[in-house]
Design an enzyme around this catalytic site. Structure first.
Site, short mmCIF file in Angstrom:
data_model
loop_
_atom_site.label_atom_id
_atom_site.label_comp_id
_atom_site.label_asym_id
_atom_site.label_seq_id
_atom_site.Cartn_x
_atom_site.Cartn_y
_atom_site.Cartn_z
N SER A 82 0.79 -1.24 0.00
CA SER A 82 0.00 0.00 0.00
C SER A 82 0.82 1.28 0.00
O SER A 82 0.33 2.32 -0.43
CB SER A 82 -0.98 0.02 1.18
OG SER A 82 -0.30 0.21 2.39
N LYS B 102 0.26 4.62 6.68
CA LYS B 102 -0.40 5.41 5.62
C LYS B 102 0.10 6.85 5.67
O LYS B 102 0.71 7.28 6.65
CB LYS B 102 -1.92 5.41 5.79
CG LYS B 102 -2.56 4.04 5.87
CD LYS B 102 -2.51 3.29 4.57
CE LYS B 102 -3.16 1.92 4.73
NZ LYS B 102 -2.89 1.05 3.62
#
EC number: 3.4.21.-
Length: 157
Positions: free
Chosen positions: A35, A80
């Site tokens: 990710s 993230k």
């Protein structure tokens, strides 16, 4: 006799000091998953976490890479990038719609750099700042370097 306890006491003191650093200030952690590619590769890189700034999420800003508890399972952590701060209006999914959201107070919008392979705020919505655990400040291995904020504020007039 008192000299006999000096070394064990010193070892305990050092262990306690190292534990405090690891628990409250800095930690090295391995990343996994695609990710955050290309910023962090999926092969398991080691990053240095600043836990002090993580505990005070208000000191984080748009563009910072953070480690957060996953909103749907607080025992799991995700890495993230902060895309929006409280009060910001952002596109929920810039790749597929024009839907916008204003991020509520006390929340941030998190997204992976590899948008096609990331479960993030597009899936679970704004993330409470209290779930942010640490700020990623450096890649330790391989290819050590300090993390820089790749997002710049855009001055809209």
């Amino acid at each position: 006799m008192a000299g006999m306890f000096r070394i064990p006491i010193a070892v305990v003191q050092i262990a306690a000091f190292v534990h405090q650093i690891h628990e409250y200030l800095f930690q090295v952690q391995m990343t996994s998953g695609p990710s955050m590619m290309p910023t962090l590769n999926s092969g398991g890189e080691f990053v240095l976490l600043d836990k002090l700034h993580g505990r005070f999420a208000r000191s984080c800003s748009v563009g910072d890479v953070v480690v957060s508890a996953k909103p749907s399972d607080s025992k799991q952590h995700v890495c993230k990038r902060i895309i929006g701060m409280p009060g910001d209006t952002i596109y929920v999914d810039p790749t597929s719609s024009n839907k916008k959201i204003t991020i509520p107070l006390g929340h941030v919008w998190l997204a992976g750099d590899n948008i096609a392979h990331s479960l993030d705020s597009r899936n679970y919505g704004p993330v409470p700042m209290g779930l942010i655990k640490a700020k990623v400040i450096a890649r330790v291995w391989p290819h050590p370097h300090w993390m820089s904020n790749i997002l710049n504020d855009i001055d809209v007039e």
